[in-house]
Design a protein around this motif. Sequence first.
Motif, PDB file in Angstrom:
ATOM      1  N   ASN A 265      37.101  32.799  30.938  1.00  0.00           N
ATOM      2  CA  ASN A 265      36.193  33.769  30.315  1.00  0.00           C
ATOM      3  C   ASN A 265      35.332  34.473  31.359  1.00  0.00           C
ATOM      4  O   ASN A 265      35.112  35.689  31.293  1.00  0.00           O
ATOM      5  CB  ASN A 265      35.310  33.062  29.291  1.00  0.00           C
ATOM      6  N   GLU A 266      34.834  33.709  32.326  1.00  0.00           N
ATOM      7  CA  GLU A 266      34.009  34.293  33.384  1.00  0.00           C
ATOM      8  C   GLU A 266      34.828  35.256  34.236  1.00  0.00           C
ATOM      9  O   GLU A 266      34.366  36.354  34.586  1.00  0.00           O
ATOM     10  CB  GLU A 266      33.414  33.192  34.254  1.00  0.00           C
ATOM     11  N   ALA A 267      36.052  34.862  34.578  1.00  0.00           N
ATOM     12  CA  ALA A 267      36.906  35.723  35.399  1.00  0.00           C
ATOM     13  C   ALA A 267      37.244  37.013  34.670  1.00  0.00           C
ATOM     14  O   ALA A 267      37.230  38.107  35.261  1.00  0.00           O
ATOM     15  CB  ALA A 267      38.178  34.973  35.786  1.00  0.00           C
ATOM     16  N   LYS A 268      37.543  36.923  33.390  1.00  0.00           N
ATOM     17  CA  LYS A 268      37.859  38.114  32.612  1.00  0.00           C
ATOM     18  C   LYS A 268      36.674  39.080  32.581  1.00  0.00           C
ATOM     19  O   LYS A 268      36.841  40.302  32.726  1.00  0.00           O
ATOM     20  CB  LYS A 268      38.267  37.722  31.190  1.00  0.00           C
ATOM     21  N   SER A 269      35.472  38.544  32.397  1.00  0.00           N
ATOM     22  CA  SER A 269      34.275  39.390  32.356  1.00  0.00           C
ATOM     23  C   SER A 269      34.068  40.111  33.674  1.00  0.00           C
ATOM     24  O   SER A 269      33.738  41.308  33.709  1.00  0.00           O
ATOM     25  CB  SER A 269      33.048  38.532  32.020  1.00  0.00           C
ATOM     26  N   ARG A 270      34.270  39.400  34.767  1.00  0.00           N
ATOM     27  CA  ARG A 270      34.075  40.002  36.091  1.00  0.00           C
ATOM     28  C   ARG A 270      35.110  41.082  36.370  1.00  0.00           C
ATOM     29  O   ARG A 270      34.783  42.148  36.903  1.00  0.00           O
ATOM     30  CB  ARG A 270      34.120  38.916  37.161  1.00  0.00           C
ATOM     31  N   ASN A 271      36.345  40.800  36.030  1.00  0.00           N
ATOM     32  CA  ASN A 271      37.388  41.791  36.289  1.00  0.00           C
ATOM     33  C   ASN A 271      37.193  43.037  35.429  1.00  0.00           C
ATOM     34  O   ASN A 271      37.470  44.162  35.876  1.00  0.00           O
ATOM     35  CB  ASN A 271      38.760  41.172  36.039  1.00  0.00           C
ATOM     36  N   LYS A 272      36.710  42.839  34.231  1.00  0.00           N
ATOM     37  CA  LYS A 272      36.449  43.985  33.360  1.00  0.00           C
ATOM     38  C   LYS A 272      35.308  44.844  33.903  1.00  0.00           C
ATOM     39  O   LYS A 272      35.327  46.076  33.779  1.00  0.00           O
ATOM     40  CB  LYS A 272      36.106  43.487  31.953  1.00  0.00           C
ATOM     41  N   ALA A 273      34.330  44.172  34.520  1.00  0.00           N
ATOM     42  CA  ALA A 273      33.175  44.897  35.054  1.00  0.00           C
ATOM     43  C   ALA A 273      33.495  45.620  36.353  1.00  0.00           C
ATOM     44  O   ALA A 273      32.724  46.475  36.811  1.00  0.00           O
ATOM     45  CB  ALA A 273      32.012  43.924  35.269  1.00  0.00           C
ATOM     46  N   GLY A 274      34.606  45.288  36.978  1.00  0.00           N
ATOM     47  CA  GLY A 274      34.968  45.899  38.253  1.00  0.00           C
ATOM     48  C   GLY A 274      34.468  45.069  39.420  1.00  0.00           C
ATOM     49  O   GLY A 274      33.912  43.989  39.255  1.00  0.00           O
ATOM     50  N   GLY A 275      34.683  45.548  40.620  1.00  0.00           N
ATOM     51  CA  GLY A 275      34.297  44.777  41.799  1.00  0.00           C
ATOM     52  C   GLY A 275      35.465  43.989  42.331  1.00  0.00           C
ATOM     53  O   GLY A 275      36.644  44.335  42.115  1.00  0.00           O
ATOM     54  N   THR A 276      35.179  42.911  43.050  1.00  0.00           N
ATOM     55  CA  THR A 276      36.223  42.077  43.654  1.00  0.00           C
ATOM     56  C   THR A 276      37.099  41.440  42.584  1.00  0.00           C
ATOM     57  O   THR A 276      36.601  40.825  41.644  1.00  0.00           O
ATOM     58  CB  THR A 276      35.593  40.963  44.520  1.00  0.00           C
TER      59      THR A 276
END
Length: 358
Positions: free
Chosen positions: A254-265
């Motif tokens: 869940n954390e990884a999905k949120s980060r990838n959706k937000a962009g960045g690394t």
Amino acid sequence: MKKVFKLSLAPVLAFSMMLTGCGTNNAANGGANTNAGTATDAPAEATAAPTDAPKSDIKVGMVTDIGGVNDKSFNQSAWEALQALEKEAGIEVKYLQSKSSADYQPNLNQFVKGGFNLTWGIGFDLGDAIKLAATENPDANLAIIDSVVDAPNVQSVTFAENEGSFLVGVVAGLTTKTNKIGFIGGAESPVIKRFEVGFKAGIAAVNPKAELKITYAGAYDKPDVGKSLAATLYNDGADIIFPAAGATGNGVFNEAKSRNKAGGTKVWVIGVDKDQSIEFGDDVTLTSMIKRVDEAVKKVSQEVIDGTFKGGITTLTLKDNGVGLPETSKANVTPEILAKVEEYKQQIIAGTVTVPSE
């Protein structure tokens, strides 16, 4: 007595039904075919499991650890295996979900005292409870995943998690862009330690510059804790995390999905026990370290149906295809890295590479 049987990894995932039901602590309501949980918890497939075989008198019960039957990990794999066997062989299958370790003994006893032909305990934590149930009921057949119980009426199934974890360590070591990788374990135990040390060894074999950061959640049923720990590791620069923590690992995805959706690394998660790309998607699942819990549960349960069940230890290794990577790894892992994985796999099988286990 120790025996090893061959398993096939040709099918990436033998059983694809995703469960959302929750068990209860009542044997009459323990299995998905007996309305486990509430009507909103249990899908129609779980409350009515039609069989393709004549009705059998064989009954097989399964007690989960606290991760629960819908952990998207080894409890779910085991239950899907029993559901498939119910359909194929016409047997009756039920599960009881353990909310805490205090539930282990009474849950096991409900099946044993209820005359079930085989009672499964899923997970290392049920070892003591299985031992007591086996001692008090010498005529009962019991089996356990991930622990060794020395009793003539118990079949213990263990896996070489360190060997499979070595291979996903090779993938992580050759894929990382930041040279920072994370590992999140559930509760500390010999089983999870095998995941940890195998993963660490695989990374080191191909990328000695990579740093592995190790942390433990202390639980297998806390996705919120997994999400928090993952956030810390990603914030510290890790771009790949391998959680071996049951349902706690769901929070990492869940954390990884949120980060990838937000962009960045771009960040990745390595799945565990099942091909978790099926549940969480190829966009976040780099690969998975599969343990064929499903096939092991079917194999041992079939022995009860056939009348050939015996106590003992079954150890499933890389050589037996008991652990490994799914075919879906090709979605995100380059052919060059997969070739390196295959190279190490053959060396481990041949004994020229020895993977530490502790």
